[in-house]
Design an enzyme around this catalytic site. Sequence first.
Site, PDB file in Angstrom:
ATOM      1  N   HIS A 171      -1.916  86.606  24.468  1.00 14.69           N
ATOM      2  CA  HIS A 171      -1.216  86.131  23.273  1.00 14.69           C
ATOM      3  C   HIS A 171      -2.171  85.771  22.143  1.00 14.69           C
ATOM      4  CE1 HIS A 171      -1.510  81.939  25.002  1.00 14.69           C
ATOM      5  NE2 HIS A 171      -1.556  81.607  23.738  1.00 14.69           N
TER       6      HIS A 171
ATOM      7  N   ASP B 134      -2.034  86.636  31.438  1.00 11.75           N
ATOM      8  CA  ASP B 134      -2.182  86.438  29.995  1.00 11.75           C
ATOM      9  C   ASP B 134      -3.643  86.570  29.561  1.00 11.75           C
ATOM     10  OD1 ASP B 134      -1.886  85.740  27.359  1.00 11.75           O
ATOM     11  OD2 ASP B 134      -0.708  83.939  27.744  1.00 11.75           O
TER      12      ASP B 134
ATOM     13  N   SER C 135      -5.843  77.837  24.363  1.00 11.86           N
ATOM     14  CA  SER C 135      -5.497  79.137  24.907  1.00 11.86           C
ATOM     15  C   SER C 135      -6.738  80.013  24.910  1.00 11.86           C
ATOM     16  CB  SER C 135      -4.415  79.795  24.063  1.00 11.86           C
ATOM     17  OG  SER C 135      -3.173  79.385  24.531  1.00 11.86           O
TER      18      SER C 135
HETATM   19  N1  ARG Z   1       3.145  78.402  25.330  1.00 15.18           N
HETATM   20  C1  ARG Z   1       1.895  79.073  25.118  1.00 15.18           C
HETATM   21  C2  ARG Z   1       1.278  78.557  23.830  1.00 15.18           C
HETATM   22  O1  ARG Z   1       1.652  77.579  23.328  1.00 15.18           O
HETATM   23  C3  ARG Z   1       2.029  80.547  25.142  1.00 15.18           C
HETATM   24  C4  ARG Z   1       2.716  81.166  23.962  1.00 15.18           C
HETATM   25  C5  ARG Z   1       2.761  82.660  23.978  1.00 15.18           C
HETATM   26  N2  ARG Z   1       3.721  83.171  24.909  1.00 15.18           N
HETATM   27  C6  ARG Z   1       5.061  83.283  24.650  1.00 15.18           C
HETATM   28  N3  ARG Z   1       5.847  83.743  25.589  1.00 15.18           N
HETATM   29  N4  ARG Z   1       5.578  82.992  23.483  1.00 15.18           N
HETATM   30  O2  ARG Z   1       0.734  79.130  22.959  1.00 15.18           O
HETATM   31  N1  GLU Z   2      -0.497  78.510  24.655  1.00 16.15           N
HETATM   32  C1  GLU Z   2      -1.249  77.489  23.982  1.00 16.15           C
HETATM   33  C2  GLU Z   2      -2.219  78.066  22.960  1.00 16.15           C
HETATM   34  O1  GLU Z   2      -1.958  79.102  22.380  1.00 16.15           O
HETATM   35  C3  GLU Z   2      -1.917  76.655  24.984  1.00 16.15           C
HETATM   36  C4  GLU Z   2      -0.889  75.870  25.623  1.00 16.15           C
HETATM   37  C5  GLU Z   2      -0.939  74.443  25.183  1.00 16.15           C
HETATM   38  O2  GLU Z   2      -0.434  74.113  24.099  1.00 16.15           O
HETATM   39  O3  GLU Z   2      -1.503  73.695  25.978  1.00 16.15           O
HETATM   40  O4  GLU Z   2      -3.220  77.468  22.615  1.00 16.15           O
END
Ligand code: ARG
Ligand code: GLU
Length: 716
Positions: free
Chosen positions: A85, A221, A651
């Site tokens: 991502h 990921d 991330s």
């Molecule tokens: N929750 C993670 C973050 O905050 C992953 C986001 C990307 N993945 C998704 N399915 N939207 O960035």
């Molecule tokens: N998916 C998050 C990011 O893009 C990390 C998850 C979190 O917020 O801890 O940095």
Amino acid sequence: MKRMFLLLITSFAFLTRCFADEGMWLPHLLQAMNEKQMKKMGMKISAADIYSISKGSLKDAIVSLGGFCTAEVISESGLLLTNHHCGFDAIQNHSSVQNNYIRDGFWAYNKEQELQNPGLFATFIIRIEEVTQDVLKGVTPGMTEKERQSQVDKNIASLKTTLKKETYQDILIRPFFDANKYFCFVTETYRDIRLVGAPPASIGNFGKDTDNWMWPRHTGDFSMFRIYAGKDNKPAPYSPDNVPYKPKKALTISLKGMKEGDFTMVFGFPGRTTEYLHSAAVEQIIRVNDPAKIGIRARALGILDGFMRKDEQIKIQYAAKYAGIENSYKKWKGEVAGLKSTNAVGKKKEKEALFEKIVMAKPEMNMAYMDLLKKLGQAYSDIEPYGYARDYYNEIIPKIELFGIAADMNSLLTAYSKDEASYNKRKTEVLEKLEETFKEYSPVVDEKMFESLMALYVNDQKPENVSPLLLSLLKENGNSFSQLAQNLYAGSSFVSLDKIRSLLNGSAANAVGEIRNDAAVRLYADLLKTYTSSVSPKLNEIQSNINQLQRTYMQAQMDVFSDKVYYPDANSTLRITYGNVKGYKARDAVQYDYYTYLDGVMEKYKPGDYEFDVPKKIIELYAKKDFGPYGLNGRQPVCFIAANHTTGGNSGSPALDAYGNLVGLNFDRVWEGTMSDINYDVSICRNIMVDIRYVLFIIDKFAGARNLIDEMKIAK
Ligand code: ARG
Ligand code: GLU
């Protein structure tokens, strides 16, 4: 009195005894602050192996990728590992109908196949130093917040010219502990970053929005890039003559995997946390701000979902926007639930009561901190209506895409008022930008979004914060939002790229006249004007008061509860966090394990599904149990969790074992624990990592990219 004081101190020491798992620590202070505890928790290396300015250390393998994610160097030829991502934009930019890298993945089987990504950069931290004294020179207690800031800015500007650095390095000075301290970062930024590999989205984003922020998780990921440097190994702009960067340090990979209780560290660039707030602030987030934002996003998601289900093209156009809106929506919902379930406000109040008692008992503290909590509480109650209006504006206006287009068109008026040349330059820029916007734009969706969100904007806000022009337009349309939307979208030329093109290709004078008279441009201008006149001045004034009080409160907490070790809130600077691998109890009768396996991918598999499809090749490898050296007792590990304190920006951060070897890649947190940004609680806060063995399994067994495996250093 004295006895009571002692009692209080000891009870508080018990209450706040530094929780091992909480904290995002500054790497250059580890030796002084954390090393002992880290070793006690299982770390086998020293603080100097993590951060050193005299020899290559782990920090020399970590980069901020594009300013929004973390990545790490995993070969002597500058190979970078980060999340899927995080690399998604690059993957998407290189994708076309013929080469659909999102759907099919992308692998460079030699360096010639690697793809350049203009704009993407990777920043190393060379050294960190405290510069508080220099930055605060000339700052006096009587100064207003504005005076203080201008003195600080002046000092920072002059420091930047005097601090030692090489010509190819940069200096970044940032406030910490609510601007009680300042640290300087000497950095090196590489700008030739090429895409090397990415799995198909059915691996890299397996489970999509349904699984996002959730455990148990089965997402691979990850994606890979490579840093290129000039022939001298120094940063250089993109050139075909650039060569793979030779790092000071590349991470070694361990295939041993993790067991319950094992020590882990996550090293990266966490974006923003607020752990030291007054209870009133937390209470307001739970009661006012998060619900406002969640409510607006629920509306927006409902609208998008309705269209995306019915129309394949809209589904493709709006997939990324939907995911973006959904990501924070789901996080905030988890945040509210977690703050409530862990009684965050109650605990803060308990701590504040204790704070008051200790302060009262000490005359010098009493002098410094008397009424501080009361003032903070008052300031938060003052800001409440303005914070609500801010959230409404920020959540609603950018989701109506016609306003974004109107803002771009409006910028032509400003350019035109300068001279014809500025207008022409701006015209080219605007056209280029709108070409991109319209690829992912449907006026039908946008009109519905306008209708629905403008109703919230009018009905849920105080009249003085609502645009008068909107109200009068509404009246002209018989108080029907749907009628108003219909007329606005039918009457504006700016919902069609063709119309914009032909308008801008005509005479400037004519275009300017049309832009000036366009209903969407005028409405957007009035919405903005209403906000900047009735909300922002007061909001900024109270916020600056809060900033000042919060700075004092931060210092006060450190003074009053001085047995605790403090870490600064995240601010996108390099941090290390550490904790142990462990499961958690999510809710009544639900206890989670800490590892997932490929078996779980197959359990979730739904053939042809948008979120849970699995590539054929994976199904075959699974059937044959062909996991190579990456499996464990006939099973393929996929993801694991630990009590590391992470946030957005982490991330792509490496998960390291007790020896500093790479064992995983951080990419998310569990839903129950997303309140860790405000109130970390080790009982339910876990970060989610993809096991490095799954990453290597995909590269090697799935993609057959042995060339990449061969350049990595894998511990025997
Ligand atoms: N929750 C993670 C973050 O905050 C992953 C986001 C990307 N993945 C998704 N399915 N939207 O960035
Ligand atoms: N998916 C998050 C990011 O893009 C990390 C998850 C979190 O917020 O801890 O940095």
